[in-house]
Scaffold this motif. Sequence first.
Motif, PDB file in Angstrom:
ATOM      1  N   LYS A 147     -50.332  -6.804  36.563  1.00  0.00           N
ATOM      2  CA  LYS A 147     -51.246  -5.708  36.254  1.00  0.00           C
ATOM      3  C   LYS A 147     -52.701  -6.140  36.477  1.00  0.00           C
ATOM      4  O   LYS A 147     -53.496  -5.419  37.081  1.00  0.00           O
TER       5      LYS A 147
ATOM      6  N   LYS B 244     -53.403  -6.512  40.219  1.00  0.00           N
ATOM      7  CA  LYS B 244     -53.539  -5.203  40.865  1.00  0.00           C
ATOM      8  C   LYS B 244     -54.928  -4.622  40.613  1.00  0.00           C
ATOM      9  O   LYS B 244     -55.584  -4.121  41.528  1.00  0.00           O
ATOM     10  N   GLN B 245     -55.408  -4.715  39.368  1.00  0.00           N
ATOM     11  CA  GLN B 245     -56.749  -4.221  39.056  1.00  0.00           C
ATOM     12  C   GLN B 245     -57.811  -4.976  39.840  1.00  0.00           C
ATOM     13  O   GLN B 245     -58.770  -4.390  40.334  1.00  0.00           O
TER      14      GLN B 245
ATOM     15  N   VAL C 174     -57.410  -6.503  42.735  1.00  0.00           N
ATOM     16  CA  VAL C 174     -57.320  -6.082  44.144  1.00  0.00           C
ATOM     17  C   VAL C 174     -58.028  -4.742  44.309  1.00  0.00           C
ATOM     18  O   VAL C 174     -58.828  -4.550  45.231  1.00  0.00           O
ATOM     19  N   ASP C 175     -57.751  -3.797  43.401  1.00  0.00           N
ATOM     20  CA  ASP C 175     -58.379  -2.472  43.465  1.00  0.00           C
ATOM     21  C   ASP C 175     -59.901  -2.558  43.365  1.00  0.00           C
ATOM     22  O   ASP C 175     -60.612  -1.766  43.976  1.00  0.00           O
ATOM     23  N   ASP C 176     -60.399  -3.536  42.600  1.00  0.00           N
ATOM     24  CA  ASP C 176     -61.848  -3.722  42.439  1.00  0.00           C
ATOM     25  C   ASP C 176     -62.469  -4.548  43.564  1.00  0.00           C
ATOM     26  O   ASP C 176     -63.684  -4.779  43.570  1.00  0.00           O
ATOM     27  N   GLY C 177     -61.644  -5.064  44.466  1.00  0.00           N
ATOM     28  CA  GLY C 177     -62.154  -5.862  45.578  1.00  0.00           C
ATOM     29  C   GLY C 177     -62.487  -7.295  45.212  1.00  0.00           C
ATOM     30  O   GLY C 177     -63.200  -7.975  45.950  1.00  0.00           O
TER      31      GLY C 177
END
Length: 135
Positions: A78, A81-82, A84-87
């Motif tokens: 989790k 994933k966060q 990755v989503d935030d770059g």
Amino acid sequence: MRTIEEVLSGREMTVDEFQILNKFWRRIRTIQGSRDKGASKNRYLVGAALGTRRMTRREIDIETMASLTGLARSSLQKTLKQMVDDGAIILQKDPSDKRRTIIRPSQKFLEQSLDMYEETRALIKKTCDELCGPD
């Protein structure tokens, strides 16, 4: 540059010194929070593990990250994933073992880390100067 520990070693801390250190730690938390808006304990753990592996020039995969951080696999997934989503990080399949996923810091993460390092270093110097007082 002297460390804060060197300045304070071998003696009892005064009330003024305690207040200086308290201000130092508040400022450190502010620096960390300003660099990573989604900051959490898990993200700090992942960031610290990435930094350690970068310094030793070793890759880090999800299994190793779980071992280094002590995070359960579901919590780690989790958090990753966060990030990755935030770059902040990039997940890549290992070319030699497609079951293995390598975690790499993004350029954004590296720049934030460098900024935070420089700001923290300046804060340590300032704090040491305050603790030593006027010469």
